[in-house]
Motif scaffolding. Structure first.
Motif, PDB file in Angstrom:
ATOM      1  N   ALA A 189       0.820  -1.222   0.000  1.00 60.55           N
ATOM      2  CA  ALA A 189       0.000   0.000   0.000  1.00 60.55           C
ATOM      3  C   ALA A 189       0.848   1.264   0.000  1.00 60.55           C
ATOM      4  O   ALA A 189       0.455   2.274  -0.602  1.00 60.55           O
ATOM      5  N   ARG A 190       2.000   1.226   0.640  1.00 55.33           N
ATOM      6  CA  ARG A 190       2.780   2.449   0.715  1.00 55.33           C
ATOM      7  C   ARG A 190       3.415   2.830  -0.623  1.00 55.33           C
ATOM      8  O   ARG A 190       3.946   3.919  -0.755  1.00 55.33           O
ATOM      9  N   GLY A 209       1.532   3.304  -3.104  1.00 53.21           N
ATOM     10  CA  GLY A 209       0.539   4.190  -3.709  1.00 53.21           C
ATOM     11  C   GLY A 209      -0.185   3.622  -4.910  1.00 53.21           C
ATOM     12  O   GLY A 209      -0.772   4.376  -5.688  1.00 53.21           O
ATOM     13  N   LYS A 210      -0.200   2.294  -5.053  1.00 55.77           N
ATOM     14  CA  LYS A 210      -0.809   1.683  -6.241  1.00 55.77           C
ATOM     15  C   LYS A 210      -2.073   0.879  -5.934  1.00 55.77           C
ATOM     16  O   LYS A 210      -2.587   0.186  -6.806  1.00 55.77           O
ATOM     17  N   THR A 230      -6.163   0.759  -4.254  1.00 52.17           N
ATOM     18  CA  THR A 230      -7.363   1.567  -4.076  1.00 52.17           C
ATOM     19  C   THR A 230      -7.740   1.666  -2.597  1.00 52.17           C
ATOM     20  O   THR A 230      -7.740   0.660  -1.880  1.00 52.17           O
ATOM     21  N   ASP A 231      -8.069   2.875  -2.160  1.00 51.54           N
ATOM     22  CA  ASP A 231      -8.546   3.108  -0.800  1.00 51.54           C
ATOM     23  C   ASP A 231      -9.968   2.555  -0.685  1.00 51.54           C
ATOM     24  O   ASP A 231     -10.884   3.007  -1.381  1.00 51.54           O
ATOM     25  N   TYR A 239      -3.305   0.912   6.207  1.00 48.82           N
ATOM     26  CA  TYR A 239      -2.005   1.570   6.202  1.00 48.82           C
ATOM     27  C   TYR A 239      -2.253   3.062   6.389  1.00 48.82           C
ATOM     28  O   TYR A 239      -3.007   3.677   5.622  1.00 48.82           O
ATOM     29  N   ARG A 240      -1.657   3.618   7.435  1.00 51.17           N
ATOM     30  CA  ARG A 240      -1.818   5.036   7.771  1.00 51.17           C
ATOM     31  C   ARG A 240      -3.294   5.443   7.830  1.00 51.17           C
ATOM     32  O   ARG A 240      -3.689   6.474   7.294  1.00 51.17           O
ATOM     33  N   TYR A 254      -7.011  -0.794   2.720  1.00 45.21           N
ATOM     34  CA  TYR A 254      -6.610  -1.152   1.355  1.00 45.21           C
ATOM     35  C   TYR A 254      -6.941  -2.602   0.993  1.00 45.21           C
ATOM     36  O   TYR A 254      -6.567  -3.069  -0.078  1.00 45.21           O
TER      37      TYR A 254
END
Length: 390
Positions: A69-70, A72-73, A75-76, A100-101, A105
């Motif tokens: 997830a970190r 950035g690829k 979907t939320d 994540y944060r 995800y």
């Protein structure tokens, strides 16, 4: 709709669950499986950088998912998760291993507890019952050994199985320490970890465990034949017993490993796979809609029955009575569900420490040397993870 996985054994199950999913979303599931886990991870990570990723991917929970997830690829899926919570289709404690944060995800593909399966007919013949205490467990092991039966399956064959007994023993001595250890807040050379390794070494020296090169894929057959008495495994392993014609509750049963001391709070190691949607999915909308309906009871009934395991949806009861009883016991006794070691810490740390535990099992390293190596790696890898987070 395509689903990328590393488990071809589940292809038929995905298709069956996809049929139930299609009645809700209009989309079925077309599994695209890789036969090799390491290659699967490499290929999946590469395709995430493109606009032609699979619509849905299977992945690991915890730090496996955080690591992906970190980048950035993914979907939320936070809004989707909130809808699941409103319907009561997820437990509150599941969110942390899917996030994540603060953002979600993934959704749980399944939820399995680590238990000890045992040959019920063999136990009955020897006058044994499922152990409720550590003394009863060691009595069972001693009795089995004296009757020519290896008490426990334990192996490092295939890599990851090497940490199964480590996570169990540490958590059954002190579940809070286990949480702190995998989070980088305790040291592998601390007293609890040393005690766990000493117990483990004692079991090995007594001949209570299979050879470290034993293929646990043969564990169900060995249990059925009475060559081993007990098999520590995820409840997803129940399907292997069913496939051999063993009847749950009659030919085999299961229990959560007792705590080493009676005053220790009971806990259970829990494993959840993940379904995630790449931002670059070929059919992104279809992926999100399908993941959004995955935990619907009508879908989970089909999926859980195929796995012969429990569902990640707490409202869906397991069809296998042995698994159902385990899950009801865990809920009734309010056992903390501890994330499996393989997903509980940064991937590089888990990988290296699993190799150290393999060396211990093959007697290439002592308990002390093993723990010192794991402790040094833990410091380095947690520092590296935090640098990358900054």
């Amino acid at each position: 709709m395509s689903i990328s996985t590393d488990n071809s054994d589940w292809d038929d199950g995905f298709r069956r669950a996809g049929d139930a999913l299609q009645s809700l979303t209009g989309y079925g599931l077309r599994p695209e499986s890789s036969p090799e886990a390491i290659a699967y991870k490499q290929v999946t990570q590469m395709t995430l950088e493109t606009s032609r990723a699979a619509d849905v991917i299977k992945w690991g929970a915890g730090y496996e998912l955080k690591s992906l997830a970190r980048g950035g690829k993914l979907t939320d899926l936070s809004r989707l998760w909130e809808r699941y919570e409103q319907k009561g289709w997820v437990r509150g404690g599941q969110r942390a291993s899917m996030s994540y944060r603060g953002a979600v995800y993934g959704v749980p593909l399944y939820e399995s507890h680590y238990v000890v399966f045992y040959n019920k007919r063999l136990f009955t013949r020897l006058g044994l019952g499922p152990p409720a205490t550590w003394d009863e467990l060691t009595h069972c092991a001693d009795t089995l050994k004296r009757r020519g039966v290896t008490p426990f399956v334990a192996t490092q064959f295939g890599g990851w199985p090497a940490y199964q007994w480590f996570q169990e023993l540490v958590s059954k001595i002190d579940p809070d320490f286990y949480r702190a250890l995998v989070a980088g807040r305790a040291r592998y050379t601390d007293e609890v970890a040393r005690e766990a390794m000493d117990i483990w070494q004692g079991f090995i020296r007594k001949g209570w465990m299979t050879s470290p090169d034993f293929d646990q894929g043969n564990g169900a057959a060995a249990l059925k034949a009475g060559r081993v008495g007990m098999f520590l495994y995820g409840t997803w392993g129940a399907k292997g017993f069913s496939d051999l014609g063993m009847r749950p509750g009659k030919d085999y049963d299961a229990f959560v490993l007792p705590t080493v001391r009676k005053t220790t709070r009971k806990s259970v190691i829990t494993e959840s796979g993940v379904l995630a949607v790449p931002l670059g999915a070929t059919r992104h909308e279809a992926g999100v809609e399908s993941v959004g309906a995955w935990l619907a009871p009508s879908v989970q009934r089909v999926w859980a029955d195929y796995l012969d395991d429990g569902s990640a949806n707490p409202a869906v009861r397991a069809g296998n009575p042995v698994v159902a009883e385990v899950r009801e016991t865990v809920a009734r006794e309010r056992m903390p569900r501890l994330i499996r070691y393989g997903e509980a810490s940064p991937p590089n740390l888990v990988q290296g420490n699993t190799q150290d535990l393999s060396s211990f099992m093959t007697q290439q390293s002592s308990p002390g040397d093993t723990l010192r190596s794991m402790a040094e790696r833990s410091e380095d890898e947690w520092a590296a993870w935090k640098r990358d987070e900054a």
